[in-house]
Design an enzyme around this catalytic site. Structure first.
Site, PDB file in Angstrom:
ATOM      1  N   SER A  70       1.094  -1.674   0.184  1.00  0.00           N
ATOM      2  CA  SER A  70      -0.055  -0.574  -0.252  1.00  0.00           C
ATOM      3  C   SER A  70       0.990   1.929  -0.154  1.00  0.00           C
ATOM      4  CB  SER A  70      -1.100  -0.051   1.004  1.00  0.00           C
ATOM      5  OG  SER A  70      -1.850   1.076   1.074  1.00  0.00           O
TER       6      SER A  70
ATOM      7  N   ASP B 254     -11.824   2.359   4.649  1.00  0.00           N
ATOM      8  CA  ASP B 254     -11.621   1.894   6.478  1.00  0.00           C
ATOM      9  C   ASP B 254     -12.740   2.750   7.666  1.00  0.00           C
ATOM     10  OD1 ASP B 254     -10.614  -0.448   4.942  1.00  0.00           O
ATOM     11  OD2 ASP B 254      -8.440   0.512   4.730  1.00  0.00           O
TER      12      ASP B 254
ATOM     13  N   GLU C 286       4.982  -0.234  15.060  1.00  0.00           N
ATOM     14  CA  GLU C 286       5.214   1.691  14.548  1.00  0.00           C
ATOM     15  C   GLU C 286       6.003   1.673  15.920  1.00  0.00           C
ATOM     16  OE1 GLU C 286       2.037   0.710  11.614  1.00  0.00           O
ATOM     17  OE2 GLU C 286       2.166   0.432  13.765  1.00  0.00           O
TER      18      GLU C 286
END
Length: 311
Positions: A34, A114, A55
């Site tokens: 993505s 989303d 992350e």
């Protein structure tokens, strides 16, 4: 080669940098197809680190790599690369002024399907508030590649905000890019419109619709921090009023920065942005932009209100 998708332009620019400099490395949080960091992985698998959905750990690992002389680019959706890893970005990367580049992909409302959990309407505010951080929002795919190259040359942390969807370029491959310098996309004399990303496209559409009625000067502010206050003042000085347009919360983003830069100029200003709310799911990106009034019509209406006022 010209692209109309910022993610593809980003991935291609990162690969080109990787070919030129072996110190360029990429880290990914399980979203490589993505964010398009997988393009770098395909060519440089030994310099690509898949960190999983972590992350915070990715940011800390990138900090360590930077201390060895590497130039890391870390990737995730903007809402996660800024929000989830905020502590590590602030405490380690930014206080240490480390050479780490942060990519916030699918920024703003562009991940339309989303919903609010994956849409970043506060990432610019978060990153602007961190000392030592340089913040970019390239206007289109053509400018994206130039920004990526600039990030690699800056000695310190940088953040780039990337749109998920295709839209038209408003700059050419040959348009110069200079860090910190806003650029005039269309000259005008009545109202200055400072815009970022896709909202610059909307501002140009509004300017065209108002031709012969209200003259809009459309200005692209692709470097949001450091914001060149003197350039902002100079570009607005011949106009009677100002509009800011951003796909971001009206609190803490471009509008706040422009208002601060013009605080001594006493010009009327209107803010086009997301009115302090979260995003939501939709069937298309355009549907969301319409829902949140991020449209040429909103800019036209703001210009008409300002034009009727006494300034």
């Amino acid at each position: 080669m010209s692209y109309t998708n910022q993610r593809i332009a980003y991935g291609n620019a990162l690969v080109q940098l990787g070919r030129e400099n072996r110190n360029i490395v990429a880290l990914e949080a399980d979203l490589g197809k993505s964010t398009m960091s997988h393009m770098f992985q395909q060519e440089f698998p030994d310099r690509y680190f898949e960190m999983g959905i972590a992350e915070q750990n990715m940011a800390s690992t990138a900090a360590g790599l930077s201390l060895t002389g590497k130039i890391p680019f870390i990737h995730s959706f903007a809402v996660f690369s800024t929000g989830r890893a905020f502590d590590q970005i602030r405490q380690t990367i930014s206080i240490g002024r480390l050479n780490v580049n942060i990519c916030g992909s699918s920024a703003g409302l562009s991940d339309f399907g989303d919903g609010s959990t994956h849409q970043s309407v506060e990432d610019i505010a978060i990153m602007r508030a961190i000392p030592n951080m340089t913040v970019f929002c390239p206007v289109d795919a053509n400018e994206t590649g130039k920004v990526v190259r600039a990030m690699a040359e800056i000695d310190g942390p940088c953040y780039i905000r990337i749109n998920r969807n295709d839209y038209e370029n408003v700059t050419s491959e040959d348009t110069p890019f200079q860090v910190g310098m806003p650029t005039v996309l269309k000259d005008g004399s009545d109202i200055a419109v400072f815009a970022i990303g896709i909202m610059a496209v909307k501002a140009l559409e509004a300017a065209k619709a108002l031709e012969g009625k209200i003259s809009l000067k459309v200005i692209n502010v692709s470097t949001i921090k450091p914001l060149n206050a003197q350039a902002i003042i100079d570009m607005a000085k011949d106009c009677k009023a100002v509009i800011t347009a951003e796909e971001h919360n009206i609190i803490g983003g471009l509008g706040s920065g422009i208002a601060q830069a013009l605080s001594k100029e006493c010009k009327p200003i209107e803010f086009i942005g997301i009115n302090d709310t979260f995003g939501c799911s939709a069937h298309s990106y355009d549907e969301l932009l319409d829902y949140f009034d991020l449209t040429p019509e909103s800019i036209i209406q703001a210009a008409q209100r300002l034009n009727k006022s006494k300034y």
